[in-house]
Design an enzyme around this catalytic site. Sequence first.
Site, PDB file in Angstrom:
ATOM      1  N   GLN A  76      40.875  12.779  25.649  1.00  0.00           N
ATOM      2  CA  GLN A  76      39.615  13.112  26.323  1.00  0.00           C
ATOM      3  C   GLN A  76      38.881  14.177  25.512  1.00  0.00           C
ATOM      4  O   GLN A  76      39.522  15.134  25.065  1.00  0.00           O
ATOM      5  CB  GLN A  76      39.875  13.653  27.730  1.00  0.00           C
TER       6      GLN A  76
ATOM      7  N   MET B 295      46.260  18.022  31.273  1.00  0.00           N
ATOM      8  CA  MET B 295      45.516  16.779  31.046  1.00  0.00           C
ATOM      9  C   MET B 295      46.189  15.685  31.864  1.00  0.00           C
ATOM     10  O   MET B 295      47.403  15.469  31.773  1.00  0.00           O
ATOM     11  CB  MET B 295      45.521  16.443  29.548  1.00  0.00           C
ATOM     12  N   GLU B 296      45.361  14.993  32.639  1.00  0.00           N
ATOM     13  CA  GLU B 296      45.845  14.072  33.673  1.00  0.00           C
ATOM     14  C   GLU B 296      46.309  12.719  33.163  1.00  0.00           C
ATOM     15  O   GLU B 296      46.046  11.699  33.815  1.00  0.00           O
ATOM     16  CB  GLU B 296      44.731  13.885  34.705  1.00  0.00           C
ATOM     17  N   ASN B 297      46.966  12.654  32.023  1.00  0.00           N
ATOM     18  CA  ASN B 297      47.395  11.352  31.521  1.00  0.00           C
ATOM     19  C   ASN B 297      48.222  10.649  32.596  1.00  0.00           C
ATOM     20  O   ASN B 297      49.144  11.233  33.153  1.00  0.00           O
ATOM     21  CB  ASN B 297      48.164  11.555  30.223  1.00  0.00           C
TER      22      ASN B 297
ATOM     23  N   HIS C  71      45.805  20.053  40.474  1.00  0.00           N
ATOM     24  CA  HIS C  71      44.590  19.524  39.851  1.00  0.00           C
ATOM     25  C   HIS C  71      44.893  18.239  39.052  1.00  0.00           C
ATOM     26  O   HIS C  71      44.245  17.214  39.255  1.00  0.00           O
ATOM     27  CB  HIS C  71      43.977  20.596  38.945  1.00  0.00           C
ATOM     28  N   GLU C  72      45.881  18.310  38.183  1.00  0.00           N
ATOM     29  CA  GLU C  72      46.166  17.123  37.358  1.00  0.00           C
ATOM     30  C   GLU C  72      46.657  15.964  38.228  1.00  0.00           C
ATOM     31  O   GLU C  72      46.325  14.807  37.981  1.00  0.00           O
ATOM     32  CB  GLU C  72      47.167  17.451  36.241  1.00  0.00           C
TER      33      GLU C  72
ATOM     34  N   HIS D 117      43.828  14.119  39.951  1.00  0.00           N
ATOM     35  CA  HIS D 117      43.142  13.158  39.079  1.00  0.00           C
ATOM     36  C   HIS D 117      43.717  11.743  39.219  1.00  0.00           C
ATOM     37  O   HIS D 117      43.069  10.774  38.819  1.00  0.00           O
ATOM     38  CB  HIS D 117      43.249  13.580  37.615  1.00  0.00           C
TER      39      HIS D 117
ATOM     40  N   GLU E 217      35.788  15.633  37.696  1.00  0.00           N
ATOM     41  CA  GLU E 217      36.248  17.014  37.826  1.00  0.00           C
ATOM     42  C   GLU E 217      35.824  17.687  39.136  1.00  0.00           C
ATOM     43  O   GLU E 217      36.555  18.515  39.670  1.00  0.00           O
ATOM     44  CB  GLU E 217      35.791  17.844  36.622  1.00  0.00           C
TER      45      GLU E 217
ATOM     46  N   ASP F 121      32.813  17.549  24.126  1.00  0.00           N
ATOM     47  CA  ASP F 121      33.786  18.649  24.045  1.00  0.00           C
ATOM     48  C   ASP F 121      33.134  20.007  24.178  1.00  0.00           C
ATOM     49  O   ASP F 121      33.732  20.957  24.647  1.00  0.00           O
ATOM     50  CB  ASP F 121      34.445  18.662  22.658  1.00  0.00           C
TER      51      ASP F 121
ATOM     52  N   TYR G 244      32.958  21.023  37.552  1.00  0.00           N
ATOM     53  CA  TYR G 244      34.127  21.348  38.371  1.00  0.00           C
ATOM     54  C   TYR G 244      33.714  22.035  39.677  1.00  0.00           C
ATOM     55  O   TYR G 244      33.948  21.517  40.768  1.00  0.00           O
ATOM     56  CB  TYR G 244      35.053  22.327  37.615  1.00  0.00           C
TER      57      TYR G 244
ATOM     58  N   LYS H   4      40.639  28.204  27.230  1.00  0.00           N
ATOM     59  CA  LYS H   4      40.157  28.944  28.385  1.00  0.00           C
ATOM     60  C   LYS H   4      40.343  30.455  28.173  1.00  0.00           C
ATOM     61  O   LYS H   4      39.551  31.263  28.634  1.00  0.00           O
ATOM     62  CB  LYS H   4      40.935  28.482  29.612  1.00  0.00           C
TER      63      LYS H   4
HETATM   64  N1  BES Z   1      40.690  16.480  32.221  1.00  0.00           N
HETATM   65  C1  BES Z   1      40.678  17.895  32.148  1.00  0.00           C
HETATM   66  C2  BES Z   1      40.751  18.438  30.752  1.00  0.00           C
HETATM   67  C3  BES Z   1      39.636  17.991  29.871  1.00  0.00           C
HETATM   68  C4  BES Z   1      38.353  17.892  30.355  1.00  0.00           C
HETATM   69  C5  BES Z   1      39.907  17.676  28.559  1.00  0.00           C
HETATM   70  C6  BES Z   1      37.361  17.448  29.514  1.00  0.00           C
HETATM   71  C7  BES Z   1      38.911  17.249  27.717  1.00  0.00           C
HETATM   72  C8  BES Z   1      37.641  17.126  28.194  1.00  0.00           C
HETATM   73  C9  BES Z   1      41.806  18.504  32.958  1.00  0.00           C
HETATM   74  O1  BES Z   1      42.086  17.822  34.133  1.00  0.00           O
HETATM   75  C10 BES Z   1      41.344  19.864  33.375  1.00  0.00           C
HETATM   76  O2  BES Z   1      40.363  19.958  34.043  1.00  0.00           O
HETATM   77  N2  BES Z   1      42.066  20.879  32.982  1.00  0.00           N
HETATM   78  C11 BES Z   1      41.780  22.235  33.385  1.00  0.00           C
HETATM   79  C12 BES Z   1      42.589  22.508  34.625  1.00  0.00           C
HETATM   80  C13 BES Z   1      42.062  23.544  35.529  1.00  0.00           C
HETATM   81  C14 BES Z   1      40.684  23.253  36.016  1.00  0.00           C
HETATM   82  C15 BES Z   1      42.997  23.715  36.721  1.00  0.00           C
HETATM   83  C16 BES Z   1      42.200  23.158  32.259  1.00  0.00           C
HETATM   84  O3  BES Z   1      42.813  22.670  31.307  1.00  0.00           O
HETATM   85  O4  BES Z   1      41.911  24.337  32.303  1.00  0.00           O
HETATM   86 ZN    ZN Z   2      40.430  18.039  35.492  1.00  0.00          ZN
END
Ligand code: BES
Ligand code: ZN
Length: 666
Positions: free
Chosen positions: A203, A332-334, A357-358, A361, A380, A435, A443, A619
């Site tokens: 993703q 990542m929600e694979n 969260h994951e 998804h 999201e 990205d 979110y 993050k």
């Molecule tokens: N699917 C996302 C990660 C993502 C989003 C990767 C867009 C690439 C492009 C994943 O589910 C996510 O949101 N992760 C967050 C979790 C948090 C909100 C609890 C993260 O990694 O911080």
């Molecule tokens: Zn997410």
Amino acid sequence: MSPQLFNARFGRLIGAGLLACSLAAVTAGCSKSEAPAEKPSAEQIPESATEYKPENLEKEAPMADKAAPESGVDYHSFANSNDYVVKHVDFDLTADFDNKVLSGQAILDIKALNSKNKPLILDTRELDIKAVRAGIGSDLKPVKFSLGKQDPHLGTPLKITLPKGANKVAIEYQTSPGASGVQWLEPQQTAGKKHPFLFTQAQAIHARSFIPLQDSPKVRVTYKATIRTPKDLRAVMSANNDPDAEMDGVFEFEMPQAIPSYLIAIGIGNLEFKPMGERTGVYAEPELLEAAAKEFEDTESMLEATEQNFGPYRWDRYDLLILPPSFPFGGMENPRLSFITPTVIAGDKSLVALIAHELAHSWSGNLITNASWRDLWLNEGFTTYLTNRIMQFVYGDDRYKMEMALGYDDLKADLDDREDKDEIMAIDLRGRDPDEVFSNIPYEKGSLFLYELEQKVGRENFDKFLLEYFNHFAFQSITTEDFVKYLDQTLLKQYPEQLDRARIQQWIFEPGIPEGAPHPQSDAFTKLDPIREQWLNGEIKASDIDTKGWTFHQWKYFLDGMPEKLSEDQLKALDEAFDLTQSKNNEIAFSWLMIAVRNDYQPANARLEDFLVSIGRNKFLRPLYRNMVEHGKTDEAKRIFEKAKPGYHPLTVKVNSKIIYGDDSE
Ligand code: BES
Ligand code: ZN
């Protein structure tokens, strides 16, 4: 005092700081991009370009529409998915850790959607295409193919001439060592330090860097895969993992449910398995396995609670793969196997909202998928809403309120930083790298919107709506407009007194938070405000504050609400009383380090360096590096970044080098 909030999850990347160069351009060099207002253009396809018609041109969109993105058009894929649709992918890849390449073959089952004999156009990114065969059934013959011009965001279109009636295409290829969607780790970067590791992160548009396919979330495929590894390593995928698979260097997988390409995922390492519940378990390096299984032991309860309220879990098993700390995301929600950063193993389950969260998804995202990256809020926003609900089911009201309040504060902080156009949920991403545009908006604004709907129609009714929504669109990719249409036919019809269409439009298509929106708060937080105030005014000493029983959330709220400037004495007093520099909780450490950097608190320097070198989660890294640059510590940021760089994921290198070396504005 108004708490000084910062955008924890995404730094302030959009608006003033939009990055113009994609991860794929790491090797290709990057430049400020002129936004192509249309789907990738035909000029990028060599030879008989007339055969290739972008979907939006085929629909002959009037010029006026060019001002707005067209619903359902994927501006981030070259694939002519209106002519052919890939239904199934069968791939066989060998992981060569010495040369950092995956090589082998992908066989695509294609279905022609019109009778015209057009070429097939696939997405690729820095793939070395060795041969292409095509035909009917097993009768495949070599065919002509050509690669188009490389686009800095989108990669390179692969055009394949097909024989009449062809329904299979076999592509022999190899990935590049710098593939944007693959990280190859040295043993030193793992918990065990003895074996290498590989993980993919597809993703949003990186599947094309390890498989040539129609890399668009509106196309769903089933897949089968053979992954060949060194004999001492285990491969796992977003598929039917077998913890008892023989360790013979050959692993077979099947994903029988149709999924979008961004959910295809591979992990390879010294991995062991431990069950947590009937349908849940963890894959991790043996050094982390016990701690991970303990930390995430409530996963099964989360799964059950979600099913009870929002419909069956349709993916058979739900396992976690714990990655090394260079993983650039939290999770990542694979499907069937969420990929998880080890930095959330705090020892007290304080950061397990990530797992909720994951897991969520599995409904919002994997079952119902955004049709294009403009519609990301459908993934999201729903998931963030469901996360809060899951946290309430499993941990109760207090936790629910705290999680909601922190999310709201994140949203507020984000809105302060952004241009209006980037505050819109259905964001215009034309010409931009998805990205680099991600923020809290899809979110937290998405979640707050759903929370308002819940408040207006009542929780029971809203839950019924969600349950039906997940059934109605199961295994489909949908647009924002599909969702609004569905709302029209359901909630808006049922509750005309409570809801109106104009307000829905405002939430989705206008910047900011609509006036009168709910403002989630928590008593556990508001009671900290006067304490913080008293301490800041010198009325009480840090050591007088009774922090016994404070949760991580309260610490975060307490620290994030500190003013911009604290004195050296204040910093010392806090640190001495609470040992913040040495906090084992990475979120607390992060909040404290943000304070330390902006106040030049030297005793935290060693911890800051260690944190930046050992964790690759953007993050944390982006806001910390940015904070350093903004507070005159660019040289120090450069020194630490260069030291850490060999261990960072390509995405982490890309986004943070922009911050540190400039060119951080669009
Ligand atoms: N699917 C996302 C990660 C993502 C989003 C990767 C867009 C690439 C492009 C994943 O589910 C996510 O949101 N992760 C967050 C979790 C948090 C909100 C609890 C993260 O990694 O911080
Ligand atoms: Zn997410």
